[in-house]
Design a protein around this motif. Structure first.
Motif, PDB file in Angstrom:
ATOM      1  N   THR A  71       8.084  86.532  32.372  1.00  0.00           N
ATOM      2  CA  THR A  71       7.624  87.908  32.525  1.00  0.00           C
ATOM      3  C   THR A  71       8.528  88.639  33.502  1.00  0.00           C
ATOM      4  O   THR A  71       9.105  88.043  34.409  1.00  0.00           O
ATOM      5  CB  THR A  71       6.174  88.016  33.050  1.00  0.00           C
ATOM      6  N   GLU A 200       5.632  96.213  27.859  1.00  0.00           N
ATOM      7  CA  GLU A 200       4.248  96.600  28.123  1.00  0.00           C
ATOM      8  C   GLU A 200       3.450  96.716  26.839  1.00  0.00           C
ATOM      9  O   GLU A 200       2.695  97.658  26.634  1.00  0.00           O
ATOM     10  CB  GLU A 200       4.193  97.926  28.887  1.00  0.00           C
ATOM     11  N   SER A 203      -0.414  97.034  27.206  1.00  0.00           N
ATOM     12  CA  SER A 203      -1.017  97.951  28.175  1.00  0.00           C
ATOM     13  C   SER A 203      -2.064  98.882  27.567  1.00  0.00           C
ATOM     14  O   SER A 203      -2.940  99.360  28.263  1.00  0.00           O
ATOM     15  CB  SER A 203       0.058  98.767  28.887  1.00  0.00           C
ATOM     16  N   THR A 232       5.139  93.372  31.959  1.00  0.00           N
ATOM     17  CA  THR A 232       3.704  93.624  32.015  1.00  0.00           C
ATOM     18  C   THR A 232       3.246  93.861  33.441  1.00  0.00           C
ATOM     19  O   THR A 232       3.885  93.427  34.390  1.00  0.00           O
ATOM     20  CB  THR A 232       2.916  92.456  31.391  1.00  0.00           C
TER      21      THR A 232
END
Lengths: 318, 294
Positions: A71, A200, A203, A232
């Motif tokens: 990530t 993202e 999201s 993220t």
């Protein structure tokens, strides 16, 4: 001795040589080394500026192994999206080198590299093209001139894997947020990329869809076919991944395991993050002398350890 | 009453074959100066509900009363300019509300439009940028040159600059980093407490809003299936999975605590520190008791 130092400073050849030695000690593969084959992504001294002056990406070097789940985190505006757009040539680097699956990214290899890299964006509406989910999945494959049988196989295969077989004939706009995101991923998977980059992508999902999303990522990771790189702000998603790259003002601030990140208050502050609720809660308990059950009981306290254990035996290992 | 909805329904494309009912018979009453959280799965009608609150959508059935304006289904609406000045709406995607050539122009557009002087508008723009923690250097940038998170902050700032009485935000934190999200919630909470603003926030992250919200509303398939205080939400929490939501972790923990110690009438502690503090108290009291009996 002084004379030697002077020579070293003045000789660009010698200085360059020393830098190479220094670099060899770190985890930066030299050009054309065998390491490039087991690495999916290698970035070397990467810099980029939108306006040609102020560096938005500043001297980033890193390697991501095949099959890793990484990530990418950092405060808003620190350059995360810029960095990943460099990786498939949506933006062109000002300085430095990028290797994807051992191939250097340059104008001649762009097509080959884009076949290896799939990107899923935040708002799936931005990447739908077809009038039905099926058409949308076919679009990318048509661009690759695959034959019709192969396309049909892949569409039915990946649609059923993502649980959207019933939605193939629906218009993308009729789907819910979570369904749309699945359809977008199915279209990307149908291209059989080796590296999948999520910007993202979770999201805008609601809570339940986010949990399904995490299961999907886990499943993809366990298949070992894909290298996953995900931007993220979701603490749970970060905790589930193997490795975290922390960006700060265009540079790489840290490269570590999620558990280490959530323990590092300074680093968390730097990337404007908070640990997941259960960890924050555990830290608050710890402050008050209450240890999680697994860590045993502390002396002197009136045995609250067992209390925690009775009520909710949570653990540090996520 | 700041907002009152009576038997409100809304149907998209009401006169065509594609008719789709987004809201059904919603009743709602919100007093001024409260912070309300709205939650619900995707497609449950949250965004439609918000757009009724400043007259972007007009009800197809029922009556919507916002401040001193009444919108009745089927009747010609009154002039909506003043309503739109007093009700600021932040959309789900910031790209939908940024349009000017620079961020500054975007921010002063609203105030100028509603009669502020250029100096006053510029002052408000700077204040709003400061409130959202954006660098003033960004004011001269094109809004679409900003990063995703900065864009969202800009969209919220453009609504703050209008200084509306009612602030309505559709998932304002979705693409913000966690600390920005928390700062935003605290800012809205402050505006609510100190300046008496009425704040309505749609969120998928109930846990983050729980310590701040006065009231909650849960939407499911176009209906308001729950309305009430946080205490009420905790009591009803076991119904949430049926509405496509999971029980937020703070509530899960609190429920376990509540059951173990019989705290059903207490105001729930739902922040990490509050919950830890309460548990520590309970554990120490119990230990003391145990020692006294021994």
């Amino acid at each position: 001795m002084n004379a030697m130092e002077n020579i070293q400073h003045k000789s660009p050849v010698l200085t360059g040589y020393q830098e190479n030695i220094a670099a060899a000690g770190e985890d930066i593969p030299a050009e054309g080394s065998s390491k490039a084959v087991t690495d999916m992504v290698v970035l070397e001294e990467l810099s980029f500026a939108y306006d040609g002056q102020h560096a938005d990406i500043h001297d980033i070097s890193l390697a991501i192994g095949k099959g890793e789940w990484v990530t990418l985190v950092g405060a808003n505006g620190c350059g995360k999206s810029t960095l990943i757009r460099l990786m498939n040539g949506l933006l062109r680097t000002s300085y430095g080198r990028i290797y994807i699956g051992g191939i250097r990214l340059e104008p001649g290899t762009l097509g080959e590299i884009r076949q290896k890299v799939g990107m899923v964006f935040q708002n799936p509406d931005n990447q739908f093209i077809g009038a039905t989910v099926e058409e949308d999945m076919a679009f990318g494959m048509e661009g690759r001139c695959l034959d019709a049988g192969e396309m049909r196989n892949r569409i039915s295969g990946y649609a059923s894997r993502l649980g959207i077989s019933d939605l193939l004939h629906r218009h993308p706009q009729e789907l819910s947020g979570g369904q749309k995101q699945r359809a977008a991923i199915a279209a990307i998977l149908a291209m059989e990329p080796e590296l999948i980059i999520f910007d993202e992508a979770s999201s805008m999902l609601d809570e339940k869809a986010r949990r399904d999303w995490l299961d999907l990522l886990l499943e993809m990771h366990n298949e070992a076919r894909y290298t996953l790189l995900s931007i993220t702000h979701d603490a749970e998603e970060i905790a589930a991944s193997q490795r975290v790259l922390v960006m700060h003002q265009g540079g790489l601030a840290a490269d570590l395991a999620p558990q280490e990140l959530f323990r590092d208050v300074g680093l968390l502050r730097l990337c404007r993050m908070e640990p997941p609720f259960r960890i924050r809660f555990a830290l608050e308990l710890e402050k008050r002398g209450m240890m999680p059950a697994q860590q045993g009981m502390t002396d002197g306290s009136p045995n609250p350890g067992s209390e925690v254990k009775r009520i909710w035996p949570f653990s540090w290992s996520m | 009453m700041a907002i009152q909805l009576e038997h409100v329904s809304y149907t998209y494309d009401a006169r065509s074959l594609l008719r789709q009912t987004a809201l059904q018979d919603v009743n709602l009453e919100l007093a001024e100066g409260l912070l309300t959280g709205i939650a619900g799965a995707s497609g449950s009608g949250k965004s439609t509900l918000l757009q009724l609150l400043n007259g972007i959508l007009l009800p197809t059935e029922g009556t919507v009363r916002v401040l001193d304006v009444t919108l009745i289904a089927g009747r010609k609406p009154p002039k909506l300019a003043s309503l739109r000045r007093r009700v600021g709406l932040v959309f789900q995607f910031p790209e939908q509300q940024l349009f000017a050539a620079t961020l500054e122009e975007d921010l002063i557009f609203g105030p100028l439009n509603f009669g502020a002087s250029p100096e006053d508008a510029a002052r408000r723009a700077r204040k709003a940028v400061g409130q959202m923690g954006l660098d003033e250097a960004l004011l001269s940038r094109h809004p679409l040159q900003l990063s995703g998170g900065q864009r969202r902050k800009a969209a919220i700032a453009s609504v703050l600059a209008m200084d509306p009485d009612i602030l309505v935000l559709d998932e304002p934190g979705a693409t913000l980093d966690q600390v920005s999200r928390m700062e935003l919630t605290q800012l809205l909470h402050r505006l609510c407490r100190e300046e008496g603003k009425t704040v309505i926030i749609v969120t998928h992250r109930l846990d983050e809003l729980l310590p701040y919200a006065d009231l909650w509303m849960i939407m499911h398939e176009g209906r308001a299936v729950f309305q009430g205080t946080t205490r009420g939400l905790v009591d009803e929490a076991r119904q949430l999975p049926g509405y496509g939501l999971s029980v937020p972790q703070p509530i899960q923990y609190w429920l376990e605590l509540e059951e173990a110690y019989g705290l059903q009438t207490e105001e729930p502690c739902l922040s990490p520190s509050g919950l830890a503090e309460r548990l520590t108290q309970l554990a120490f009291t119990e230990a003391k008791k145990a020692r006294a009996y021994a």
